[in-house]
Design a protein around this motif. Sequence first.
Motif, PDB file in Angstrom:
ATOM      1  N   SER A  68       1.012  -1.388   0.068  1.00  0.00           N
ATOM      2  CA  SER A  68       0.036   0.222  -0.044  1.00  0.00           C
ATOM      3  C   SER A  68       0.996   1.239  -0.060  1.00  0.00           C
ATOM      4  CB  SER A  68      -0.895   0.023   1.052  1.00  0.00           C
ATOM      5  OG  SER A  68      -0.164   0.426   2.385  1.00  0.00           O
ATOM      6  N   ASN A  69       0.398   2.582  -0.042  1.00  0.00           N
ATOM      7  CA  ASN A  69       1.124   3.484  -0.256  1.00  0.00           C
ATOM      8  C   ASN A  69       1.746   3.961   0.983  1.00  0.00           C
ATOM      9  OD1 ASN A  69      -1.317   4.333   0.766  1.00  0.00           O
ATOM     10  ND2 ASN A  69      -1.673   5.767  -1.105  1.00  0.00           N
ATOM     11  N   ILE A  70       1.360   3.303   2.203  1.00  0.00           N
ATOM     12  CA  ILE A  70       2.101   3.620   3.360  1.00  0.00           C
ATOM     13  C   ILE A  70       3.091   2.769   3.818  1.00  0.00           C
ATOM     14  CG2 ILE A  70       0.006   5.102   4.395  1.00  0.00           C
ATOM     15  CD1 ILE A  70      -0.382   2.674   6.127  1.00  0.00           C
ATOM     16  N   VAL A  71       3.112   1.684   3.140  1.00  0.00           N
ATOM     17  CA  VAL A  71       4.139   0.505   3.403  1.00  0.00           C
ATOM     18  C   VAL A  71       5.550   1.124   3.759  1.00  0.00           C
ATOM     19  CG1 VAL A  71       5.104  -1.647   2.907  1.00  0.00           C
ATOM     20  CG2 VAL A  71       2.785  -1.196   2.736  1.00  0.00           C
ATOM     21  N   LYS A  72       6.033   2.073   2.810  1.00  0.00           N
ATOM     22  CA  LYS A  72       7.402   2.645   2.419  1.00  0.00           C
ATOM     23  C   LYS A  72       7.776   3.133   4.072  1.00  0.00           C
ATOM     24  CE  LYS A  72       5.682   6.658   0.391  1.00  0.00           C
ATOM     25  NZ  LYS A  72       4.722   6.530  -0.640  1.00  0.00           N
ATOM     26  N   PHE A  73       6.821   3.601   4.915  1.00  0.00           N
ATOM     27  CA  PHE A  73       7.115   4.361   5.949  1.00  0.00           C
ATOM     28  C   PHE A  73       7.632   3.417   7.066  1.00  0.00           C
ATOM     29  CE2 PHE A  73       4.022   7.190   4.127  1.00  0.00           C
ATOM     30  CZ  PHE A  73       4.913   8.252   3.769  1.00  0.00           C
ATOM     31  N   PHE A  74       7.313   2.119   6.985  1.00  0.00           N
ATOM     32  CA  PHE A  74       7.786   1.314   8.028  1.00  0.00           C
ATOM     33  C   PHE A  74       8.929   0.466   7.707  1.00  0.00           C
ATOM     34  CE2 PHE A  74       3.221   2.084   7.942  1.00  0.00           C
ATOM     35  CZ  PHE A  74       2.939   2.396   9.309  1.00  0.00           C
TER      36      PHE A  74
END
Length: 604
Positions: A364-370
């Motif tokens: 998803s587009n937030i996965v990169k923040f983790f």
Amino acid sequence: MQRTDYCGKFNAKDIGKKVIVCGWVHSRRDHGGVIFIDLRDREGLLQIVFQPEKKEIFAQAEKLRSEFVLKISGTVRKRPAGTENPNLPTGEIEVVTDDLEIINQCPGLPFEISDYAETSEETRLKYRYLDLRRPQVQKNFILRHKITEAMRRYLSAEGFLDLETPFLGKSTPEGARDFLVPARLSPGHFFALPQSPQIFKQILMVAGFDKYFQIVKCFRDEDLRADRQLEFTQVDLEMSFAEESDVMADIEGLIAYVFKKVLGKEIKTPFPRMPYHEALLRYGSDKPDTRFGLEIVDFTEQLKNCGFKVFQGAAAAGGVIRGLCISGGEKFSRSEIDGFTAFVGAFGAKGLAWMKITDKGPESNIVKFFSPAELDSVQKKFGSKTGDLLVFLADDAKIVAQGLGALRLKLGKEQNLIDKDKFNFLWVVDFPQFDWDKEDKRWVAMHHPFTSPKEEDLKYLDDENSLSKVRARAYDIVLNGTELGGGSIRIHREEVQEKMFKALKIAKEDAKEKFGFLLEALTFGAPPHGGIALGLDRFCALILGEESIREVITFPKTQKGVDPMSNAPGMVSEKQLKELGLQIKTKVPPPTQGPDPNRISREK
Ligand code: ASP
């Protein structure tokens, strides 16, 4: 009685008997010169046969229409082979008429009684006496009777005394608006109809009755948005020298007894108990539906320092990060997930973060923040697998609970996760004593002001800043996600009651004016006591699988709070107002009664 027995009570063992039955024409069929009617009464249907040989009776039978009231004398016989109806308890037999008396006629009906076609609720309630004739509707009330009868039997055997309390009294602080009744004999004064018998049942304990119960009407002048009624029935009880576990055990026994006697179902007791905070954490609700999983999982500790600003910010502001793992949820489209976001938005949530677990891992587009370790630990805690959808809310704990709690219920229903045959009872315990009223900017009693705080939390009562720490000796009983009732161990010492009023910012004079009689009663040797009230209408509706409590109330009000049958509430005469010293200042719209569009006239 004029009749031998109810229509629905006859069977093959009555073959050959001469009988008299009374009832309503449920349906009529003409078959090759023979007329059949199904005669109906409270206990069921009975087939009546009119043969052409008996000319006079036959001619009368030709005039019969739906809902005519008849008295039939005849002989019970076996139905001819091949014409039996295995779906009817009387399906093996019929009554051949010797004599017919038409007791009463009936004009055209606003709706058919015999086929349960959808009819608007307004029409059903306007002709409630016809609606109540429908066997499906009548069945609910027969069962409701059996339930209350069993309750009375159980409670009496347990030593509870059925004692009445007044309807004309002073307001009780259940938190809703009171119905007021002008007191003619005390000009300018009003009675309030009881929101519950709370104060009186406590005073009955002071009076030494030890155990009280009542199946009683309560009145709350509320807006009827939800499935509420202005008057409803509670199974109300109170007992002396009792602790939480005593009240709970009696209620568990009562429910198990009713289920066994009325439904023939075994209910396992004791019911599980869950602290309020755990219910909010795992289910987002203080009345969790435990018939299915899809529990809320907390990630605040784990993700408070993650690279995703929204999560970080919410945690830093004292909020929480929580989520749901929707099994097989990968199938949801972007617009369906947007729909979930809008849904939780209604509870104040600013957004819904999500990830799909594909065979390549979380996407998803937030996965990169983790970090990979964070993603891994999230999946572990969820126990997620390929094909799942993970959704998260990061916000104030109340908003997160409400949003995820409601989303969980919505998905539970839509994904058919709920086993409709289950009856999951649960006690929710350890409620906070106080709730912060944002609008009024003051603490209010979460249950009611007579609920005792836990002994070990009494020390927090004196300081306004520590009121949030006070836990109540209160308990709610929940069935399948619906609050069935609630109660508490009460304050039985005047000084604690006074402290409670002080914490609630109820002025001494006000408390004296409103509840002075209770405070005084408490000084005269009040025993420790506690009790509970169950919502009987809701209980019956849940047992019967009815969506609305109106289906188990003989003459309910509509959602607008009116009775279309009697047209209550109505206006009163000038003379009546004058006697009460009242004057109506509001402009009253004219009554809207006209010819009834639903009335069908019967062809002559
Ligand atoms: N009187 C309370 C109510 O109606 C119940 C109780 O505390 O017994 O909610």
